[in-house]
Design a protein around this motif. Structure first.
Motif, PDB file in Angstrom:
ATOM      1  N   TYR A  94       0.834  -1.193   0.000  1.00 44.34           N
ATOM      2  CA  TYR A  94       0.000   0.000   0.000  1.00 44.34           C
ATOM      3  C   TYR A  94       0.872   1.247   0.000  1.00 44.34           C
ATOM      4  O   TYR A  94       1.917   1.274   0.658  1.00 44.34           O
ATOM      5  CB  TYR A  94      -0.867   0.053   1.260  1.00 44.34           C
ATOM      6  CG  TYR A  94      -1.804  -1.098   1.452  1.00 44.34           C
ATOM      7  CD1 TYR A  94      -1.401  -2.258   2.105  1.00 44.34           C
ATOM      8  CD2 TYR A  94      -3.114  -1.032   0.983  1.00 44.34           C
ATOM      9  CE1 TYR A  94      -2.269  -3.322   2.296  1.00 44.34           C
ATOM     10  CE2 TYR A  94      -3.995  -2.086   1.166  1.00 44.34           C
ATOM     11  CZ  TYR A  94      -3.562  -3.225   1.822  1.00 44.34           C
ATOM     12  OH  TYR A  94      -4.432  -4.279   2.004  1.00 44.34           O
ATOM     13  N   CYS A  95       0.442   2.270  -0.706  1.00 44.19           N
ATOM     14  CA  CYS A  95       1.075   3.568  -0.526  1.00 44.19           C
ATOM     15  C   CYS A  95       0.116   4.465   0.235  1.00 44.19           C
ATOM     16  O   CYS A  95      -1.112   4.323   0.159  1.00 44.19           O
ATOM     17  CB  CYS A  95       1.503   4.194  -1.847  1.00 44.19           C
ATOM     18  SG  CYS A  95       0.179   4.660  -2.967  1.00 44.19           S
ATOM     19  N   GLY A  96       0.718   5.377   0.975  1.00 40.75           N
ATOM     20  CA  GLY A  96      -0.053   6.327   1.765  1.00 40.75           C
ATOM     21  C   GLY A  96       0.614   7.682   1.702  1.00 40.75           C
ATOM     22  O   GLY A  96       1.817   7.775   1.448  1.00 40.75           O
ATOM     23  N   ALA A  97      -0.138   8.723   1.944  1.00 40.81           N
ATOM     24  CA  ALA A  97       0.392  10.087   1.862  1.00 40.81           C
ATOM     25  C   ALA A  97       0.088  10.856   3.138  1.00 40.81           C
ATOM     26  O   ALA A  97      -0.944  10.637   3.784  1.00 40.81           O
ATOM     27  CB  ALA A  97      -0.204  10.815   0.659  1.00 40.81           C
ATOM     28  N   ALA A  98       0.995  11.757   3.488  1.00 39.15           N
ATOM     29  CA  ALA A  98       0.813  12.601   4.669  1.00 39.15           C
ATOM     30  C   ALA A  98       1.362  13.981   4.384  1.00 39.15           C
ATOM     31  O   ALA A  98       2.435  14.110   3.785  1.00 39.15           O
ATOM     32  CB  ALA A  98       1.510  11.996   5.879  1.00 39.15           C
ATOM     33  N   CYS A 107       6.886   6.107   8.445  1.00 35.15           N
ATOM     34  CA  CYS A 107       7.129   4.688   8.210  1.00 35.15           C
ATOM     35  C   CYS A 107       6.953   3.822   9.452  1.00 35.15           C
ATOM     36  O   CYS A 107       6.896   2.602   9.330  1.00 35.15           O
ATOM     37  CB  CYS A 107       8.542   4.484   7.648  1.00 35.15           C
ATOM     38  SG  CYS A 107       8.591   4.259   5.854  1.00 35.15           S
ATOM     39  N   THR A 108       6.914   4.421  10.612  1.00 30.72           N
ATOM     40  CA  THR A 108       6.803   3.623  11.839  1.00 30.72           C
ATOM     41  C   THR A 108       5.460   3.780  12.532  1.00 30.72           C
ATOM     42  O   THR A 108       5.152   2.998  13.439  1.00 30.72           O
ATOM     43  CB  THR A 108       7.921   3.985  12.827  1.00 30.72           C
ATOM     44  OG1 THR A 108       7.863   5.378  13.105  1.00 30.72           O
ATOM     45  CG2 THR A 108       9.282   3.640  12.237  1.00 30.72           C
ATOM     46  N   ARG A 109       4.670   4.752  12.125  1.00 32.39           N
ATOM     47  CA  ARG A 109       3.354   4.970  12.739  1.00 32.39           C
ATOM     48  C   ARG A 109       2.307   5.069  11.645  1.00 32.39           C
ATOM     49  O   ARG A 109       2.108   6.144  11.069  1.00 32.39           O
ATOM     50  CB  ARG A 109       3.362   6.257  13.563  1.00 32.39           C
ATOM     51  CG  ARG A 109       4.407   6.284  14.655  1.00 32.39           C
ATOM     52  CD  ARG A 109       4.531   7.670  15.251  1.00 32.39           C
ATOM     53  NE  ARG A 109       5.806   7.857  15.919  1.00 32.39           N
ATOM     54  CZ  ARG A 109       6.353   9.038  16.185  1.00 32.39           C
ATOM     55  NH1 ARG A 109       5.709  10.143  15.870  1.00 32.39           N
ATOM     56  NH2 ARG A 109       7.510   9.122  16.797  1.00 32.39           N
ATOM     57  N   PRO A 110       1.636   3.980  11.319  1.00 31.00           N
ATOM     58  CA  PRO A 110       0.645   4.034  10.241  1.00 31.00           C
ATOM     59  C   PRO A 110      -0.454   5.057  10.481  1.00 31.00           C
ATOM     60  O   PRO A 110      -1.066   5.542   9.527  1.00 31.00           O
ATOM     61  CB  PRO A 110       0.093   2.605  10.202  1.00 31.00           C
ATOM     62  CG  PRO A 110       0.599   1.916  11.420  1.00 31.00           C
ATOM     63  CD  PRO A 110       1.786   2.646  11.891  1.00 31.00           C
ATOM     64  N   GLY A 111      -0.674   5.433  11.739  1.00 29.54           N
ATOM     65  CA  GLY A 111      -1.651   6.479  12.030  1.00 29.54           C
ATOM     66  C   GLY A 111      -1.235   7.841  11.533  1.00 29.54           C
ATOM     67  O   GLY A 111      -2.061   8.764  11.485  1.00 29.54           O
ATOM     68  N   PHE A 115      -4.095   9.375   4.097  1.00 33.22           N
ATOM     69  CA  PHE A 115      -4.975   8.530   3.300  1.00 33.22           C
ATOM     70  C   PHE A 115      -4.146   7.507   2.541  1.00 33.22           C
ATOM     71  O   PHE A 115      -2.944   7.711   2.311  1.00 33.22           O
ATOM     72  CB  PHE A 115      -5.851   9.357   2.344  1.00 33.22           C
ATOM     73  CG  PHE A 115      -5.111  10.333   1.488  1.00 33.22           C
ATOM     74  CD1 PHE A 115      -4.799  11.593   1.961  1.00 33.22           C
ATOM     75  CD2 PHE A 115      -4.741   9.997   0.187  1.00 33.22           C
ATOM     76  CE1 PHE A 115      -4.124  12.510   1.171  1.00 33.22           C
ATOM     77  CE2 PHE A 115      -4.065  10.905  -0.605  1.00 33.22           C
ATOM     78  CZ  PHE A 115      -3.757  12.166  -0.116  1.00 33.22           C
ATOM     79  N   TRP A 116      -4.822   6.404   2.145  1.00 35.49           N
ATOM     80  CA  TRP A 116      -4.179   5.236   1.567  1.00 35.49           C
ATOM     81  C   TRP A 116      -4.713   4.937   0.172  1.00 35.49           C
ATOM     82  O   TRP A 116      -5.845   5.285  -0.161  1.00 35.49           O
ATOM     83  CB  TRP A 116      -4.457   4.002   2.427  1.00 35.49           C
ATOM     84  CG  TRP A 116      -3.906   4.049   3.808  1.00 35.49           C
ATOM     85  CD1 TRP A 116      -4.560   4.474   4.932  1.00 35.49           C
ATOM     86  CD2 TRP A 116      -2.604   3.646   4.245  1.00 35.49           C
ATOM     87  NE1 TRP A 116      -3.737   4.348   6.035  1.00 35.49           N
ATOM     88  CE2 TRP A 116      -2.533   3.843   5.628  1.00 35.49           C
ATOM     89  CE3 TRP A 116      -1.486   3.117   3.592  1.00 35.49           C
ATOM     90  CZ2 TRP A 116      -1.388   3.540   6.392  1.00 35.49           C
ATOM     91  CZ3 TRP A 116      -0.355   2.825   4.338  1.00 35.49           C
ATOM     92  CH2 TRP A 116      -0.305   3.037   5.712  1.00 35.49           C
ATOM     93  N   GLY A 117      -3.870   4.205  -0.586  1.00 38.90           N
ATOM     94  CA  GLY A 117      -4.349   3.608  -1.819  1.00 38.90           C
ATOM     95  C   GLY A 117      -5.010   2.277  -1.537  1.00 38.90           C
ATOM     96  O   GLY A 117      -5.103   1.842  -0.383  1.00 38.90           O
ATOM     97  N   GLN A 118      -5.414   1.586  -2.597  1.00 41.54           N
ATOM     98  CA  GLN A 118      -6.189   0.352  -2.442  1.00 41.54           C
ATOM     99  C   GLN A 118      -5.316  -0.878  -2.288  1.00 41.54           C
ATOM    100  O   GLN A 118      -5.809  -1.935  -1.885  1.00 41.54           O
ATOM    101  CB  GLN A 118      -7.117   0.166  -3.657  1.00 41.54           C
ATOM    102  CG  GLN A 118      -6.465  -0.439  -4.889  1.00 41.54           C
ATOM    103  CD  GLN A 118      -5.521   0.512  -5.628  1.00 41.54           C
ATOM    104  OE1 GLN A 118      -5.437   1.692  -5.314  1.00 41.54           O
ATOM    105  NE2 GLN A 118      -4.810  -0.020  -6.616  1.00 41.54           N
ATOM    106  N   GLY A 119      -4.025  -0.767  -2.592  1.00 40.56           N
ATOM    107  CA  GLY A 119      -3.091  -1.871  -2.439  1.00 40.56           C
ATOM    108  C   GLY A 119      -2.889  -2.651  -3.732  1.00 40.56           C
ATOM    109  O   GLY A 119      -3.753  -2.670  -4.608  1.00 40.56           O
ATOM    110  N   THR A 120      -1.716  -3.289  -3.828  1.00 45.54           N
ATOM    111  CA  THR A 120      -1.409  -4.138  -4.963  1.00 45.54           C
ATOM    112  C   THR A 120      -0.670  -5.378  -4.447  1.00 45.54           C
ATOM    113  O   THR A 120       0.217  -5.271  -3.595  1.00 45.54           O
ATOM    114  CB  THR A 120      -0.580  -3.386  -6.027  1.00 45.54           C
ATOM    115  OG1 THR A 120      -0.390  -4.209  -7.175  1.00 45.54           O
ATOM    116  CG2 THR A 120       0.775  -2.946  -5.501  1.00 45.54           C
ATOM    117  N   GLN A 121      -1.045  -6.538  -4.958  1.00 47.06           N
ATOM    118  CA  GLN A 121      -0.491  -7.797  -4.472  1.00 47.06           C
ATOM    119  C   GLN A 121       0.872  -8.064  -5.103  1.00 47.06           C
ATOM    120  O   GLN A 121       1.029  -7.958  -6.326  1.00 47.06           O
ATOM    121  CB  GLN A 121      -1.434  -8.951  -4.795  1.00 47.06           C
ATOM    122  CG  GLN A 121      -0.902 -10.329  -4.428  1.00 47.06           C
ATOM    123  CD  GLN A 121      -0.824 -10.547  -2.932  1.00 47.06           C
ATOM    124  OE1 GLN A 121      -1.767 -10.255  -2.204  1.00 47.06           O
ATOM    125  NE2 GLN A 121       0.297 -11.089  -2.464  1.00 47.06           N
TER     126      GLN A 121
END
Length: 126
Positions: A94-98, A107-111, A115-121
């Protein structure tokens, strides 16, 4: 909105490049994180890049030296180059932006992620 792409099946020792495109907002202003989540495990941060020039990066211990994060602001895209991959890299990525925060915090606190993308396997297997 964040849209990931580039996942798939790769053999051990192989490479993949994931892309995270930002749609509908000025991605330049955001730091971007790559996380992964394997079945039965918590989501873990693997690589993060600072906003704008992307000079500040952070890598988790399991991927340092094998993965590389970069950004192309003209394309509103952040990349995760994954080399010398191993079966333990298998996960949904997943990628996320802040908008604020250091790459270490991102990178150490997902909170910390706004917001996040939908993910890729990504699957590493023979």
């Amino acid at each position: 909105q964040l849209v990931e792409s580039g996942g798939g099946l790769v053999q051990p020792g192989g490479s993949l490049r994931l892309s995270c495109e930002g749609l509908g907002f000025n991605m330049d202003n955001y730091a971007v994180a790559w996380y992964r989540q394997a079945p039965g495990k918590e989501r873990e941060g693997v690589a993060c890049i600072s906003s704008h020039d992307g000079r500040a990066n952070y890598y988790s211990d399991p991927v340092r030296g094998r993965f590389s994060v970069s950004r192309d602001n003209a394309k509103k895209t952040v990349y995760l180059q994954m080399n010398n991959m191993a079966p333990e890299d298998t996960a949904v990525y997943y990628c996320g932006a802040a908008i604020v925060g250091t790459t270490y915090a991102l990178c150490t606190r997902p909170g910390s992620v706004d917001f996040w993308g939908q993910g890729t396997q990504v699957t590493v297997s023979t």
